[in-house]
Enzyme design. Sequence first.
Site, short mmCIF file in Angstrom:
data_model
loop_
_atom_site.label_atom_id
_atom_site.label_comp_id
_atom_site.label_asym_id
_atom_site.label_seq_id
_atom_site.Cartn_x
_atom_site.Cartn_y
_atom_site.Cartn_z
N LYS A 13 -0.52 15.65 8.33
CA LYS A 13 -0.13 14.70 9.36
C LYS A 13 1.27 14.17 9.07
O LYS A 13 1.66 13.99 7.92
CB LYS A 13 -1.14 13.55 9.39
N LYS A 18 3.76 15.21 3.21
CA LYS A 18 3.68 16.67 3.17
C LYS A 18 4.98 17.30 2.66
O LYS A 18 4.95 18.15 1.77
CB LYS A 18 3.34 17.16 4.57
N LYS A 44 12.10 18.08 13.24
CA LYS A 44 13.11 17.18 12.67
C LYS A 44 14.03 17.90 11.70
O LYS A 44 15.10 17.39 11.35
CB LYS A 44 12.43 16.01 11.95
N ASP A 130 -0.14 17.50 12.70
CA ASP A 130 -0.80 16.63 13.66
C ASP A 130 -1.47 17.43 14.76
O ASP A 130 -2.50 17.04 15.29
CB ASP A 130 0.23 15.68 14.29
#
Length: 291
Positions: A13, A18, A44, A130
């Site tokens: 998530k 992560k 990103k 996610d």
Amino acid sequence: MSKQLKQIAIYGKGGIGKSTTTSNISAALAESGLKVMQFGCDPKADSTNTLRGGEYIPSVLELLAERRRVDAYEAIFQGFGGIYCVEAGGPQPGVGCAGRGIITAVELLKQQRVFEELDLDVVIYDVLGDVVCGGFAVPVREGIAEHVFTVSSSDFMAIYAANNLFRGIERFSSAGGALLGGIIANSINTDFQREIIDDFAARTATPIVQYVPRSLTVTQAELSGRTTIEAAPNSAQAEVYRELARRIADHTESKVPTPLNQQELREWSARWADHLVAAERAESERQREVA
């Protein structure tokens, strides 16, 4: 005879740690002498920042937006320990599929036989967990990664995301998709946090690969634009990441998990909520009796 390339995917998530975990695994593997590529699969494009002193690198999609033909090596930059860093990137917000960069970047590197030319030992895909759809599912669905690991804390939304990933792995497993290596339990500093993640792992027939405590050392390293392995190599936290990297490097047997359905997950979380409330009340009663 060429050596066997090991390809793994680490899901989690957003905000769960992560990329921090992945970068420290990459750094520890490189430190041990392996040739490593970290493949950032988040729109990103910030997966590899701490491997390069906090610097961003141009993503594959950014390069392709500038010109139609891109040499794969234009998107590959070296970082700490000689790690090869690649960012897939994503479209502008609100435009197109966020997972498209993964599909495009993987195809580019495969077409130009980059993995073979660089003679890599390990490729680690750092994937936003996610949602497990479209491009984000590529490492699992296409079997690009041999083994999948998920970073999860004991928080419900992190476990919810992990369970969704398990459902995706279960679905694609019969068609040659990647299998699950286990859970990397992150930010585990109390007994009840460990009990929660252990219970979830047991109910989904999933091993815990490593418990990683929350540590100020990690925050300090990231603020300096580095991994813990680089910034604090003699710290206890660096040893945790080295052990995690060893376990992942030695991992050979992955399997299909048994995810909970929506109702089972909700009932499971409700039971834990009741248990924690009862434990808190019992502790308050004990303190009043002592006083």
